[in-house]
Design a protein around this motif. Structure first.
Motif, mmCIF file in Angstrom:
data_model
loop_
_atom_site.group_PDB
_atom_site.id
_atom_site.type_symbol
_atom_site.label_atom_id
_atom_site.label_comp_id
_atom_site.label_asym_id
_atom_site.label_seq_id
_atom_site.Cartn_x
_atom_site.Cartn_y
_atom_site.Cartn_z
ATOM 1 N N ILE A 94 1.013 -1.393 -0.073
ATOM 2 C CA ILE A 94 0.001 -0.107 0.008
ATOM 3 C C ILE A 94 0.602 1.151 0.044
ATOM 4 C CG2 ILE A 94 -1.626 1.337 1.187
ATOM 5 C CD1 ILE A 94 -2.627 -1.297 2.202
ATOM 6 N N ALA A 95 1.938 1.213 1.061
ATOM 7 C CA ALA A 95 2.831 2.372 0.950
ATOM 8 C C ALA A 95 3.342 2.544 -0.346
ATOM 9 C CB ALA A 95 3.914 2.225 2.127
ATOM 10 N N ALA A 96 4.010 1.629 -1.228
ATOM 11 C CA ALA A 96 4.547 1.769 -2.467
ATOM 12 C C ALA A 96 3.689 2.311 -3.421
ATOM 13 C CB ALA A 96 4.927 0.238 -2.947
ATOM 14 N N TRP A 97 2.455 1.598 -3.628
ATOM 15 C CA TRP A 97 1.636 2.430 -4.412
ATOM 16 C C TRP A 97 1.114 3.765 -4.201
ATOM 17 C CZ3 TRP A 97 0.499 0.650 -9.022
ATOM 18 C CH2 TRP A 97 0.379 -0.590 -9.281
ATOM 19 N N LEU A 98 1.112 3.965 -2.828
ATOM 20 C CA LEU A 98 0.851 5.422 -2.514
ATOM 21 C C LEU A 98 1.824 6.553 -2.828
ATOM 22 C CD1 LEU A 98 -1.033 5.196 0.853
ATOM 23 C CD2 LEU A 98 -1.988 5.787 -1.263
ATOM 24 N N LEU A 99 3.256 5.796 -2.665
ATOM 25 C CA LEU A 99 4.336 6.568 -3.112
ATOM 26 C C LEU A 99 4.421 6.917 -4.448
ATOM 27 C CD1 LEU A 99 6.873 8.065 -2.293
ATOM 28 C CD2 LEU A 99 8.017 5.878 -2.478
ATOM 29 N N MET A 144 10.976 13.734 -8.955
ATOM 30 C CA MET A 144 10.611 12.074 -8.883
ATOM 31 C C MET A 144 11.726 11.206 -9.041
ATOM 32 S SD MET A 144 7.730 10.059 -11.130
ATOM 33 C CE MET A 144 8.532 10.551 -12.773
ATOM 34 N N VAL A 145 12.499 11.601 -9.824
ATOM 35 C CA VAL A 145 13.508 10.552 -10.197
ATOM 36 C C VAL A 145 14.545 10.426 -9.166
ATOM 37 C CG1 VAL A 145 15.684 10.346 -11.827
ATOM 38 C CG2 VAL A 145 13.501 10.910 -12.647
ATOM 39 N N ILE A 146 14.621 11.553 -8.385
ATOM 40 C CA ILE A 146 15.775 11.586 -7.114
ATOM 41 C C ILE A 146 15.125 10.848 -6.084
ATOM 42 C CG2 ILE A 146 16.505 13.147 -5.258
ATOM 43 C CD1 ILE A 146 16.863 15.348 -7.725
ATOM 44 N N GLY A 176 15.278 7.204 -7.178
ATOM 45 C CA GLY A 176 16.586 6.623 -6.948
ATOM 46 C C GLY A 176 17.025 6.330 -5.281
ATOM 47 N N PHE A 177 16.468 7.370 -4.420
ATOM 48 C CA PHE A 177 16.973 7.118 -2.917
ATOM 49 C C PHE A 177 16.055 5.814 -2.387
ATOM 50 C CE2 PHE A 177 18.520 11.751 -2.631
ATOM 51 C CZ PHE A 177 19.661 11.304 -2.410
ATOM 52 N N VAL A 178 14.864 5.875 -2.775
ATOM 53 C CA VAL A 178 14.014 4.565 -2.247
ATOM 54 C C VAL A 178 14.758 3.262 -3.003
ATOM 55 C CG1 VAL A 178 11.855 3.270 -2.847
ATOM 56 C CG2 VAL A 178 11.629 5.649 -2.453
ATOM 57 N N LEU A 179 15.212 3.167 -4.347
ATOM 58 C CA LEU A 179 15.963 2.170 -4.676
ATOM 59 C C LEU A 179 17.202 1.745 -3.823
ATOM 60 C CD1 LEU A 179 15.910 2.377 -8.538
ATOM 61 C CD2 LEU A 179 14.907 0.668 -7.043
ATOM 62 N N LEU A 180 17.841 3.100 -3.321
ATOM 63 C CA LEU A 180 19.240 2.692 -2.588
ATOM 64 C C LEU A 180 18.764 2.243 -1.352
ATOM 65 C CD1 LEU A 180 22.088 3.434 -2.699
ATOM 66 C CD2 LEU A 180 21.519 5.785 -1.334
ATOM 67 N N GLY A 229 24.332 -1.256 -8.046
ATOM 68 C CA GLY A 229 23.573 -0.548 -8.953
ATOM 69 C C GLY A 229 23.326 0.970 -9.036
ATOM 70 N N THR A 230 22.791 1.058 -7.885
ATOM 71 C CA THR A 230 21.956 2.579 -7.526
ATOM 72 C C THR A 230 23.000 3.279 -7.198
ATOM 73 O OG1 THR A 230 20.029 1.200 -6.788
ATOM 74 C CG2 THR A 230 20.380 3.566 -6.132
#
Length: 123
Positions: free
Chosen positions: A5-10, A52-54, A57-61, A79-80
């Motif tokens: 749910i958090a991922a979808w809301l983000l 949004m891209v930044i 990127g931080f979420v992937l990190l 990779g990140t």
């Protein structure tokens, strides 16, 4: 369930934010540019990566760090990091293609990480 749910809301929040803050004004200010023999359109007066891209990127990190700590799989984290380094260091080559190489490295690291996850679930 809460993480889904958090991922979808983000995701939805970032999409809406990007459309309202940047995309609508960028579409109104498109100009044609020929770069390295290729025609492309860009928004006049807009520079730098979108917010949004930044955030993505931080979420992937963050996720890469969690996967590294819990599963000892280094690929997503590395990779990140390489993407951030590649985007942050000015490279004096007459092409923007090198930036795309760092994005390809990130995609490859996501693929390796998800493949490892699927393999470990089958065991």
């Amino acid at each position: 369930m809460i993480t889904h749910i958090a991922a979808w809301l983000l995701t939805l929040g970032l999409i809406i934010y990007q459309i309202i803050s940047s995309t609508l004004s960028e579409v109104k200010n498109l100009i044609a540019i020929e770069e390295y023999g290729v025609l492309r359109y860009t928004a006049e007066g807009h520079a730098g990566p979108p917010f949004m891209v930044i955030i993505v990127g931080f979420v992937l990190l963050l996720i890469g760090g969690i996967v590294l700590a819990k599963q000892k799989w280094v690929w997503l984290f590395v990779g990140t990091i390489l993407l951030f380094i590649g985007q942050g260091i000015p490279i004096t080559i007459e092409s923007t293609a090198l930036t795309n190489v760092f994005e390809l490295i990130l995609m490859f690291s996501i693929w390796i990480t998800t493949s490892q996850c699927l393999l470990s679930q089958r065991r």
